[in-house]
Design a protein around this motif. Sequence first.
Motif, PDB file in Angstrom:
ATOM      1  N   LEU A  21      74.697   4.978  -9.691  1.00 36.21           N
ATOM      2  CA  LEU A  21      74.326   5.853 -10.895  1.00 36.21           C
ATOM      3  C   LEU A  21      72.711   5.966 -10.924  1.00 36.21           C
ATOM      4  CD1 LEU A  21      74.758   7.232 -13.505  1.00 36.21           C
ATOM      5  CD2 LEU A  21      74.435   5.083 -14.636  1.00 36.21           C
ATOM      6  N   ARG A  22      72.462   6.990 -10.965  1.00 32.96           N
ATOM      7  CA  ARG A  22      70.605   7.158 -11.048  1.00 32.96           C
ATOM      8  C   ARG A  22      70.347   8.273 -12.051  1.00 32.96           C
ATOM      9  NH1 ARG A  22      66.829   9.766  -6.104  1.00 32.96           N
ATOM     10  NH2 ARG A  22      64.923   8.892  -7.232  1.00 32.96           N
ATOM     11  N   ILE A  23      69.706   7.703 -12.990  1.00 25.97           N
ATOM     12  CA  ILE A  23      69.340   8.483 -14.060  1.00 25.97           C
ATOM     13  C   ILE A  23      67.686   8.523 -14.220  1.00 25.97           C
ATOM     14  CG2 ILE A  23      69.120   8.582 -16.765  1.00 25.97           C
ATOM     15  CD1 ILE A  23      71.652   7.047 -16.808  1.00 25.97           C
ATOM     16  N   ILE A  24      67.441   9.874 -14.310  1.00 25.61           N
ATOM     17  CA  ILE A  24      65.880  10.147 -14.061  1.00 25.61           C
ATOM     18  C   ILE A  24      65.384  10.806 -15.299  1.00 25.61           C
ATOM     19  CG2 ILE A  24      63.936  11.204 -12.914  1.00 25.61           C
ATOM     20  CD1 ILE A  24      65.713  11.188 -10.340  1.00 25.61           C
ATOM     21  N   SER A  25      64.605  10.220 -16.032  1.00 22.72           N
ATOM     22  CA  SER A  25      64.093  11.023 -17.355  1.00 22.72           C
ATOM     23  C   SER A  25      62.755  10.882 -17.308  1.00 22.72           C
ATOM     24  CB  SER A  25      64.577  10.127 -18.776  1.00 22.72           C
ATOM     25  OG  SER A  25      63.977   8.777 -18.742  1.00 22.72           O
ATOM     26  N   GLY A  26      62.118  12.161 -17.750  1.00 26.67           N
ATOM     27  CA  GLY A  26      60.793  12.452 -17.805  1.00 26.67           C
ATOM     28  C   GLY A  26      60.272  12.726 -19.234  1.00 26.67           C
ATOM     29  N   GLU A  27      59.064  13.570 -19.521  1.00 28.33           N
ATOM     30  CA  GLU A  27      58.484  13.926 -20.520  1.00 28.33           C
ATOM     31  C   GLU A  27      59.586  15.038 -21.234  1.00 28.33           C
ATOM     32  OE1 GLU A  27      54.562  14.786 -19.974  1.00 28.33           O
ATOM     33  OE2 GLU A  27      53.896  12.765 -19.600  1.00 28.33           O
ATOM     34  N   HIS A  28      59.247  15.206 -22.637  1.00 31.97           N
ATOM     35  CA  HIS A  28      60.173  16.122 -23.503  1.00 31.97           C
ATOM     36  C   HIS A  28      61.434  16.175 -23.024  1.00 31.97           C
ATOM     37  CE1 HIS A  28      55.993  17.635 -24.302  1.00 31.97           C
ATOM     38  NE2 HIS A  28      55.758  17.537 -23.125  1.00 31.97           N
ATOM     39  N   GLY A  29      62.157  15.143 -22.498  1.00 31.17           N
ATOM     40  CA  GLY A  29      63.464  15.212 -22.505  1.00 31.17           C
ATOM     41  C   GLY A  29      64.162  15.707 -21.287  1.00 31.17           C
ATOM     42  N   MET A  30      63.266  15.994 -20.312  1.00 32.48           N
ATOM     43  CA  MET A  30      63.540  16.625 -19.058  1.00 32.48           C
ATOM     44  C   MET A  30      63.908  15.407 -17.935  1.00 32.48           C
ATOM     45  SD  MET A  30      62.664  19.760 -19.281  1.00 32.48           S
ATOM     46  CE  MET A  30      62.351  20.754 -17.656  1.00 32.48           C
ATOM     47  N   GLY A  31      65.015  15.879 -17.565  1.00 30.52           N
ATOM     48  CA  GLY A  31      65.725  14.899 -16.394  1.00 30.52           C
ATOM     49  C   GLY A  31      66.996  15.251 -15.745  1.00 30.52           C
ATOM     50  N   MET A  83      84.537  17.016 -29.389  1.00 31.05           N
ATOM     51  CA  MET A  83      83.340  16.542 -28.805  1.00 31.05           C
ATOM     52  C   MET A  83      82.910  17.986 -28.024  1.00 31.05           C
ATOM     53  SD  MET A  83      83.296  13.437 -28.613  1.00 31.05           S
ATOM     54  CE  MET A  83      84.479  11.986 -28.605  1.00 31.05           C
ATOM     55  N   ASN A  84      81.573  17.941 -28.272  1.00 27.82           N
ATOM     56  CA  ASN A  84      80.845  19.103 -27.636  1.00 27.82           C
ATOM     57  C   ASN A  84      80.005  18.815 -26.543  1.00 27.82           C
ATOM     58  OD1 ASN A  84      79.625  22.229 -29.516  1.00 27.82           O
ATOM     59  ND2 ASN A  84      79.987  21.786 -27.363  1.00 27.82           N
ATOM     60  N   ASP A  85      78.661  19.279 -26.267  1.00 33.42           N
ATOM     61  CA  ASP A  85      77.965  19.183 -24.982  1.00 33.42           C
ATOM     62  C   ASP A  85      77.503  17.857 -25.120  1.00 33.42           C
ATOM     63  OD1 ASP A  85      77.550  21.698 -23.851  1.00 33.42           O
ATOM     64  OD2 ASP A  85      76.200  22.405 -25.138  1.00 33.42           O
ATOM     65  N   ILE A  86      77.520  17.376 -23.517  1.00 35.55           N
ATOM     66  CA  ILE A  86      76.776  16.077 -23.171  1.00 35.55           C
ATOM     67  C   ILE A  86      75.938  16.647 -22.398  1.00 35.55           C
ATOM     68  CG2 ILE A  86      77.355  13.903 -22.179  1.00 35.55           C
ATOM     69  CD1 ILE A  86      80.234  14.170 -22.657  1.00 35.55           C
ATOM     70  N   SER A  87      76.071  16.776 -20.884  1.00 32.44           N
ATOM     71  CA  SER A  87      75.159  17.295 -19.750  1.00 32.44           C
ATOM     72  C   SER A  87      75.873  18.062 -18.651  1.00 32.44           C
ATOM     73  CB  SER A  87      74.523  15.871 -19.015  1.00 32.44           C
ATOM     74  OG  SER A  87      73.542  15.366 -20.376  1.00 32.44           O
ATOM     75  N   ALA A  88      75.287  18.768 -18.079  1.00 33.04           N
ATOM     76  CA  ALA A  88      75.588  19.344 -16.808  1.00 33.04           C
ATOM     77  C   ALA A  88      76.173  18.205 -15.867  1.00 33.04           C
ATOM     78  CB  ALA A  88      74.521  20.389 -16.096  1.00 33.04           C
ATOM     79  N   PRO A  89      76.710  18.603 -14.706  1.00 28.94           N
ATOM     80  CA  PRO A  89      77.154  17.622 -13.659  1.00 28.94           C
ATOM     81  C   PRO A  89      75.945  16.819 -13.135  1.00 28.94           C
ATOM     82  CG  PRO A  89      78.614  19.754 -13.439  1.00 28.94           C
ATOM     83  CD  PRO A  89      77.589  20.025 -14.461  1.00 28.94           C
ATOM     84  N   GLY A  91      72.942  17.106 -14.725  1.00 27.75           N
ATOM     85  CA  GLY A  91      71.877  17.105 -15.541  1.00 27.75           C
ATOM     86  C   GLY A  91      70.932  18.417 -15.602  1.00 27.75           C
ATOM     87  N   GLY A  92      69.756  18.263 -15.878  1.00 30.67           N
ATOM     88  CA  GLY A  92      68.899  19.415 -15.765  1.00 30.67           C
ATOM     89  C   GLY A  92      69.018  20.065 -17.412  1.00 30.67           C
ATOM     90  N   PRO A  93      68.190  21.238 -17.323  1.00 31.70           N
ATOM     91  CA  PRO A  93      68.062  22.154 -18.595  1.00 31.70           C
ATOM     92  C   PRO A  93      69.686  22.462 -18.957  1.00 31.70           C
ATOM     93  CG  PRO A  93      66.302  22.594 -17.374  1.00 31.70           C
ATOM     94  CD  PRO A  93      67.035  21.713 -16.412  1.00 31.70           C
ATOM     95  N   LEU A  94      69.982  22.550 -20.209  1.00 32.14           N
ATOM     96  CA  LEU A  94      71.205  22.891 -20.635  1.00 32.14           C
ATOM     97  C   LEU A  94      70.829  23.701 -21.916  1.00 32.14           C
ATOM     98  CD1 LEU A  94      74.120  22.586 -20.363  1.00 32.14           C
ATOM     99  CD2 LEU A  94      74.152  20.525 -21.861  1.00 32.14           C
ATOM    100  N   ALA A  95      70.916  24.877 -21.919  1.00 34.19           N
ATOM    101  CA  ALA A  95      70.822  25.830 -23.049  1.00 34.19           C
ATOM    102  C   ALA A  95      71.938  25.860 -23.976  1.00 34.19           C
ATOM    103  CB  ALA A  95      70.707  27.534 -22.580  1.00 34.19           C
ATOM    104  N   PRO A  96      71.663  25.972 -25.325  1.00 35.03           N
ATOM    105  CA  PRO A  96      70.395  25.804 -25.957  1.00 35.03           C
ATOM    106  C   PRO A  96      69.379  24.739 -26.185  1.00 35.03           C
ATOM    107  CG  PRO A  96      71.968  25.942 -27.597  1.00 35.03           C
ATOM    108  CD  PRO A  96      72.619  25.674 -26.333  1.00 35.03           C
ATOM    109  N   ASP A  99      67.173  18.593 -24.935  1.00 40.64           N
ATOM    110  CA  ASP A  99      67.620  17.524 -24.298  1.00 40.64           C
ATOM    111  C   ASP A  99      68.948  17.489 -23.567  1.00 40.64           C
ATOM    112  OD1 ASP A  99      69.087  17.625 -26.590  1.00 40.64           O
ATOM    113  OD2 ASP A  99      67.636  15.927 -27.751  1.00 40.64           O
ATOM    114  N   HIS A 100      69.898  16.588 -23.731  1.00 43.01           N
ATOM    115  CA  HIS A 100      71.008  16.803 -23.018  1.00 43.01           C
ATOM    116  C   HIS A 100      70.758  16.689 -21.320  1.00 43.01           C
ATOM    117  CE1 HIS A 100      73.957  17.058 -26.337  1.00 43.01           C
ATOM    118  NE2 HIS A 100      72.903  17.493 -27.119  1.00 43.01           N
ATOM    119  N   GLN A 101      70.020  16.127 -20.874  1.00 43.34           N
ATOM    120  CA  GLN A 101      69.485  16.702 -19.424  1.00 43.34           C
ATOM    121  C   GLN A 101      69.904  15.373 -18.707  1.00 43.34           C
ATOM    122  OE1 GLN A 101      66.115  18.573 -18.349  1.00 43.34           O
ATOM    123  NE2 GLN A 101      65.771  19.532 -20.344  1.00 43.34           N
ATOM    124  N   TYR A 102      70.242  14.239 -18.987  1.00 42.03           N
ATOM    125  CA  TYR A 102      70.411  13.116 -18.122  1.00 42.03           C
ATOM    126  C   TYR A 102      71.654  12.211 -18.438  1.00 42.03           C
ATOM    127  CZ  TYR A 102      66.631  11.272 -21.294  1.00 42.03           C
ATOM    128  OH  TYR A 102      65.861  11.113 -22.320  1.00 42.03           O
TER     129      TYR A 102
END
Length: 266
Positions: A21-31, A83-89, A91-96, A99-102
Motif C-alpha cells: 500500500l502507498r498513500i500519497i497526500s498533499g495540500e488541499h486534499g490532493m493525492g 455507501m457512496n463515494d470513497i475514491s477512484a481506483p 485516487g486523484g481528483p473525484l468530481a464533485p 477530497d476523496h483522493q487517496y
Amino acid sequence: VCPRPRAPRPSPARGPARARLRIISGEHGMGCIAGAVRLPDTATGMQTIRLSRSTFWGAPSTIAGLELLAREAKAAGLPDLYMNDISAPRGGPLAPHGDHQYGLDADVWLDVAPPHPVLQLAARDALTPPSLVRPDGRAVDPALWKPGHLVLIRLAATLPGVDRVLVNAAIKKQLCAEATGDRSWLRKVRPWYGHASHMHIHFACPPGQAECHDRPPPPPGDGCDASLQWWFDRLDHPPAPPSKPSRPAPKPVLPVACRAILGVSP
C-alpha cells in the motif's frame, strides 16, 4: 433527467514496484493511492449506491472500517447502510468532491428509516438521500430525525482509525442536545458545509505511510460550544463577499509522486 455516467476508471495501481500500500497526500486534499481495494457492492449491513457515478476504492483499513461499521449498525438494529463515494481506483481528483483522493474518505448516507431491502444494482441509481436539516439550516427536521441517527454517527466516530466525521452543523447541534453518558466521541464529529443527508468519514493515515499526512487533530472538548454557535451566527450575519483578488489563486496541484500512479504527464 438522468445524470451522465462517469467514464470508466483505471484499475488500481499494482505490480512489483507497488506491491505494498502507498498513500500519497498533499495540500488541499490532493493525492493518490496504490494498492487500493474495493468495497463489495453488497455485504452484511450495507449496499453501495449510484454505481454509475460513484466509486468505491480505498485503503484496506478504510474498507475494513466501513465493513465493520455496517456490521455494527446491523447489530444495533439499523437497516442496511447506503455507501457512496470513497475514491477512484488510483485516487486523484473525484468530481464533485474536493477530497476523496487517496482512499481515506467515505460518504455514508444518513438514512435509517427501515426497511432497506437488497436492491438490484441498476435500481440503486434512482435513490435520493433525504435531507435531515430544515430549510432554514438552524435545526434538524423533527419529522425525519430518528434515535438511530445518533447511534449510527456514534458508531462511525468510534471506529478504529477514524480521524473525524463531518456532518451539517444542525446535525451536530442535535447530537450535542441528545448525547448522554460518555460524550468523548462528539469531539470527532465536526460541522461542515452541506452534509445534510450524509456523513463524511475521514480515516487517519495507516501506520507506515510516510507520504500520508494526517490533519491537525480536532480541538479538545465535545465541540458543543462557541465554535458550533459560529455556524448559526453566520446565518444571521452572512460574511461579506470577498473582494476580487489582484491575481487568481494558484490551483492546487497533485504531488509529483502521484504522476506515475495516475499515469499523468509532468
